[in-house]
Write an enzyme that holds these catalytic residues in place. Sequence first.
Site, PDB file in Angstrom:
ATOM      1  N   HIS A  16      15.427 -27.800 -21.185  1.00 57.46           N
ATOM      2  CA  HIS A  16      16.463 -28.250 -22.120  1.00 57.46           C
ATOM      3  C   HIS A  16      17.014 -29.578 -21.625  1.00 57.46           C
ATOM      4  O   HIS A  16      16.677 -30.052 -20.541  1.00 57.46           O
ATOM      5  CB  HIS A  16      17.568 -27.191 -22.272  1.00 57.46           C
ATOM      6  CG  HIS A  16      18.402 -26.962 -21.050  1.00 57.46           C
ATOM      7  ND1 HIS A  16      19.682 -26.492 -21.093  1.00 57.46           N
ATOM      8  CD2 HIS A  16      18.141 -27.126 -19.732  1.00 57.46           C
ATOM      9  CE1 HIS A  16      20.176 -26.370 -19.872  1.00 57.46           C
ATOM     10  NE2 HIS A  16      19.252 -26.749 -19.027  1.00 57.46           N
ATOM     11  N   CYS A  25      21.638 -33.466 -15.807  1.00 53.66           N
ATOM     12  CA  CYS A  25      21.175 -32.526 -16.844  1.00 53.66           C
ATOM     13  C   CYS A  25      21.082 -33.151 -18.235  1.00 53.66           C
ATOM     14  O   CYS A  25      20.697 -32.477 -19.183  1.00 53.66           O
ATOM     15  CB  CYS A  25      22.061 -31.289 -16.870  1.00 53.66           C
ATOM     16  SG  CYS A  25      21.893 -30.299 -15.367  1.00 53.66           S
ATOM     17  N   HIS A  31      14.206 -24.489 -16.221  1.00 52.64           N
ATOM     18  CA  HIS A  31      14.744 -23.410 -15.398  1.00 52.64           C
ATOM     19  C   HIS A  31      13.884 -22.169 -15.553  1.00 52.64           C
ATOM     20  O   HIS A  31      13.232 -21.976 -16.576  1.00 52.64           O
ATOM     21  CB  HIS A  31      16.169 -23.038 -15.819  1.00 52.64           C
ATOM     22  CG  HIS A  31      17.154 -24.145 -15.695  1.00 52.64           C
ATOM     23  ND1 HIS A  31      17.686 -24.533 -14.486  1.00 52.64           N
ATOM     24  CD2 HIS A  31      17.711 -24.949 -16.629  1.00 52.64           C
ATOM     25  CE1 HIS A  31      18.544 -25.531 -14.682  1.00 52.64           C
ATOM     26  NE2 HIS A  31      18.564 -25.811 -15.976  1.00 52.64           N
ATOM     27  N   HIS A  75       8.584 -21.018 -22.263  1.00 55.21           N
ATOM     28  CA  HIS A  75       7.804 -22.257 -22.184  1.00 55.21           C
ATOM     29  C   HIS A  75       8.071 -23.191 -23.363  1.00 55.21           C
ATOM     30  O   HIS A  75       7.180 -23.892 -23.833  1.00 55.21           O
ATOM     31  CB  HIS A  75       6.311 -21.960 -22.018  1.00 55.21           C
ATOM     32  CG  HIS A  75       6.004 -21.475 -20.644  1.00 55.21           C
ATOM     33  ND1 HIS A  75       6.198 -20.158 -20.275  1.00 55.21           N
ATOM     34  CD2 HIS A  75       5.552 -22.120 -19.548  1.00 55.21           C
ATOM     35  CE1 HIS A  75       5.866 -20.009 -19.015  1.00 55.21           C
ATOM     36  NE2 HIS A  75       5.487 -21.190 -18.534  1.00 55.21           N
ATOM     37  N   GLU A 136      20.658 -19.182 -14.810  1.00 47.74           N
ATOM     38  CA  GLU A 136      19.921 -20.434 -14.916  1.00 47.74           C
ATOM     39  C   GLU A 136      19.212 -20.724 -13.585  1.00 47.74           C
ATOM     40  O   GLU A 136      18.118 -21.272 -13.557  1.00 47.74           O
ATOM     41  CB  GLU A 136      20.904 -21.548 -15.279  1.00 47.74           C
ATOM     42  CG  GLU A 136      20.249 -22.809 -15.755  1.00 47.74           C
ATOM     43  CD  GLU A 136      21.241 -23.809 -16.293  1.00 47.74           C
ATOM     44  OE1 GLU A 136      21.595 -23.722 -17.485  1.00 47.74           O
ATOM     45  OE2 GLU A 136      21.675 -24.681 -15.517  1.00 47.74           O
TER      46      GLU A 136
END
EC number: 4.1.2.50
Length: 150
Positions: A16, A25, A31, A75, A136
């Site tokens: 993400h 991030c 993750h 994925h 996470e």
Amino acid sequence: MSEIRITKQFTFEMAHALHGYDGKCKNIHGHSYKLDVCVIGEPIEDSSHPKCGMVIDFGDLKHIVKSEIVDKLDHAIMLNTNSPHQNLAQELQSSGHKIVEVNYQPTSENMVADFAETIKAKLDKNLRLHSLKLRETETAFAEWYAADQN
């Protein structure tokens, strides 16, 4: 009969990016997520029922969570629909990559709230979603508890 909590853990790999975030991030990164799903209810007392003694068959809970969450996200790359990564997302999707677009910032906090609504909608009426924990990393997680909701 007593109410019993049943918990099953699921894992999935997902990337993400946090649009507008002021740290690392903001970049696409991944993750190894772990999702603990806890439902609460009374065990089935009907001795003629094939699931007698169970709150929910772990296989039934697995089917709900895998089909509604894990299989869709494993994925994949999750991006906010307002993300500047849209051109990249379209290019990746057109070349066969799995892109999941959401209308929220794809933080663990927002994801776990979204997952709660999805799972609650699929549970039998005699069951309640008690809690979710979305890890996470091994040391960072978000939790959702039914008791905390308005």
